[in-house]
Design an enzyme around this catalytic site. Sequence first.
Site, mmCIF file in Angstrom:
data_model
loop_
_atom_site.group_PDB
_atom_site.id
_atom_site.type_symbol
_atom_site.label_atom_id
_atom_site.label_comp_id
_atom_site.label_asym_id
_atom_site.label_seq_id
_atom_site.Cartn_x
_atom_site.Cartn_y
_atom_site.Cartn_z
ATOM 1 N N SER A 191 0.945 -1.027 0.072
ATOM 2 C CA SER A 191 0.097 -0.063 -0.074
ATOM 3 C C SER A 191 0.662 1.303 -0.088
ATOM 4 O O SER A 191 2.000 1.341 0.364
ATOM 5 C CB SER A 191 -0.756 0.079 1.428
ATOM 6 O OG SER A 191 -1.583 1.307 1.453
ATOM 7 N N TYR A 195 -2.229 0.034 10.160
ATOM 8 C CA TYR A 195 -2.315 -0.719 8.536
ATOM 9 C C TYR A 195 -0.902 -0.623 8.095
ATOM 10 O O TYR A 195 -0.718 -1.647 7.338
ATOM 11 C CB TYR A 195 -3.447 0.068 8.070
ATOM 12 C CG TYR A 195 -3.482 -0.256 6.713
ATOM 13 C CD1 TYR A 195 -3.954 -1.641 6.110
ATOM 14 C CD2 TYR A 195 -3.444 0.658 5.543
ATOM 15 C CE1 TYR A 195 -3.906 -1.731 4.820
ATOM 16 C CE2 TYR A 195 -3.564 0.116 4.144
ATOM 17 C CZ TYR A 195 -3.705 -1.100 3.933
ATOM 18 O OH TYR A 195 -3.914 -1.385 2.442
#
Length: 356
Positions: free
Chosen positions: A144, A169
């Site tokens: 990501s 995350y």
Amino acid sequence: MSDNTIFATDVAGFIGFNLVLELLNSEESVNIVGIDNMNDYYDVGIKEWRLAEINKELANHPDSSWTFVKGSISDKVLIDKLFEEHKPDIVVNLAAQAGVRYSITNPDAYMESNLIGFYNILEACRHSYDNGEKGVEHLVYASSSSVYGSNKKVPYSTEDKVDNPVSLYAATKKSNELMAHAYSKLYNISSTGLRFFTVYGPAGRPDMAYFGFTNKLIKGESIEIFNYGNCKRDFTYIDDIVEGIIKVMQKPPQKKLGEDGLPLPPYAIYNIGNNHPENLLDFVTILQEELVRAGVLPEDYDFESHKKLVPMQPGDVPVTYADTSALERDFGFKPSTSLREGLRKFAEWYKEYYLK
């Protein structure tokens, strides 16, 4: 990739669903084994719709096969069983608990899926070579843009250090890259990580801003625009993401020996982004224009009264901006869908799905 067996995770998810559809359409004969735990992080109905669309498409491809398994990648016994049964040539791990803000309040979900689940995939890849088997040729996995955290230098390059995550995350995604590197080095597994930049499009994730904004505007609720609208995002259309994944799948990092006679890790990382960050206020303007054009909202909708500028949220960053030069160099590919074109397709899908 014809006649290969591809094991893909999160196939009822936004990217996984689109990847399976494109593989069926682009390959003459392909065997796809997909897994998804169908969790309720967002509306399960849209996940079931995606699976139904895959089954409809499969009818047009009699030489290909599709096997869906409902289960979690955190279930090691299940993952090992599936690898033993299907002996995949290529593995695409897209399964992960997504969302920056959700990771602040529900960290357990990130540990289970993003760390334990990915470890199970790596172990299954490692043991696919046991007893002289050919094993997995290429592991492709989702990382990501969040790994860049509070980096000040833009555009973000895969050569940049990413040691300062600003969300759990992001930390789990960076951990995935480190784990993959270790397994590539220790067990000579060809692996490629893809750092996705704000993926959007039809049948996307309802927790994403463009989708959530649309839901709220239809209900007459106000939308919150963070950092008072002074955010920029490198929005990347789903078709561009899928095209990038498929190009990468077909070209695993080469296995080579170093000067010490030991294997160099066959490992790579790429950004997949539009290489063109958009201001959040411009994004909202284009979204509202396309929602009106598609007939999702009336032409006289009072947008100004439904906008609320608010401070930055914890875990967010002011800008994301992908340097895609490595992707262009190695694959001759660069995402190119304009934000207006992508949001137009989303608005048209939204009307068909929700308002028909």
